[in-house]
Design an enzyme around this catalytic site. Structure first.
Site, mmCIF file in Angstrom:
data_model
loop_
_atom_site.group_PDB
_atom_site.id
_atom_site.type_symbol
_atom_site.label_atom_id
_atom_site.label_comp_id
_atom_site.label_asym_id
_atom_site.label_seq_id
_atom_site.Cartn_x
_atom_site.Cartn_y
_atom_site.Cartn_z
ATOM 1 C CB CYS A 185 77.687 50.360 51.585
ATOM 2 S SG CYS A 185 76.681 50.506 50.025
ATOM 3 C CG HIS A 240 73.388 52.277 52.319
ATOM 4 N ND1 HIS A 240 74.500 52.551 52.012
ATOM 5 C CD2 HIS A 240 72.982 51.994 53.669
ATOM 6 C CE1 HIS A 240 75.259 52.584 53.279
ATOM 7 N NE2 HIS A 240 74.235 52.376 54.211
ATOM 8 C CG HIS A 251 75.964 52.069 57.608
ATOM 9 N ND1 HIS A 251 75.225 52.988 56.744
ATOM 10 C CD2 HIS A 251 75.918 52.877 58.760
ATOM 11 C CE1 HIS A 251 74.773 54.149 57.145
ATOM 12 N NE2 HIS A 251 75.203 53.986 58.568
#
Length: 178
Positions: free
Chosen positions: A88, A137, A149
């Site tokens: 990510c 994240h 993502h």
């Protein structure tokens, strides 16, 4: 004949009021109106600089988003920073690098390094949105309630709708390139 001077704090000679002796000048100070004109000019310059900075950031964000779109389908790989596989933060870093903005490597470092913070409702395309308690994240907001993502091992880079789940896990956002 009388002359007019428009410098800050200058004195100006004008013709006297009606009925005054001919040729008797009157003094008038221009300090207040000149200061106001100077303040207005300074405010306009500051606004212009902010508008220019925002426009430049918006162009960079468009480049980052376009790059992120091109990565859709690439595999997730822990520690992946492209090209070809991503985690990510690697995807966020790589997208913004393409736009000419250098970001640190991890989600926590990126959040701390980028000073311009954004809210859930204030997010614009290109902003980085962070999730979970430790900001572990990150996704790239692409507008209209979607982000791109690299979700987790065994998955691929994808565009997803930001559902109630993501809103409940949201822990901040930043606007790189500002």
């Amino acid at each position: 004949m009388l002359t007019t001077t428009a410098a800050l704090g200058a004195t100006l000679l004008t013709a006297g009021p009606a009925g005054a002796a001919a040729g008797t000048p009157q003094r008038v100070t221009l300090a207040a109106s000149s200061t106001k004109a100077t303040s207005t000019k300074t405010a306009a310059t500051t606004t212009s600089a902010a508008t220019s900075r925002a426009a430049k950031q918006s162009k960079r964000a468009a480049v980052a988003v376009k790059y992120a779109y091109k990565q859709i389908g690439d595999p997730y790989r822990y520690g992946g920073s492209g090209p070809g596989s991503w985690d990510c933060s690697g995807l966020a870093q790589g997208s913004w690098r393409k736009a000419g903005v250098k970001l640190p490597r991890t989600t926590q470092q990126i959040y701390r390094a980028v000073k311009h913070k954004v809210s859930w409702k204030g997010a614009k395309a290109g902003d980085l949105l962070f999730f979970y308690g430790g900001r572990t994240h990150v996704g790239i907001y692409v507008g209209h309630g979607y982000m791109i993502h690299a979700p987790h091992s065994g998955s691929h880079v994808k565009k997803i709708k930001l559902t109630h789940y993501y809103k409940s896990q949201f822990h901040g956002g930043v606007r790189p390139g500002y």
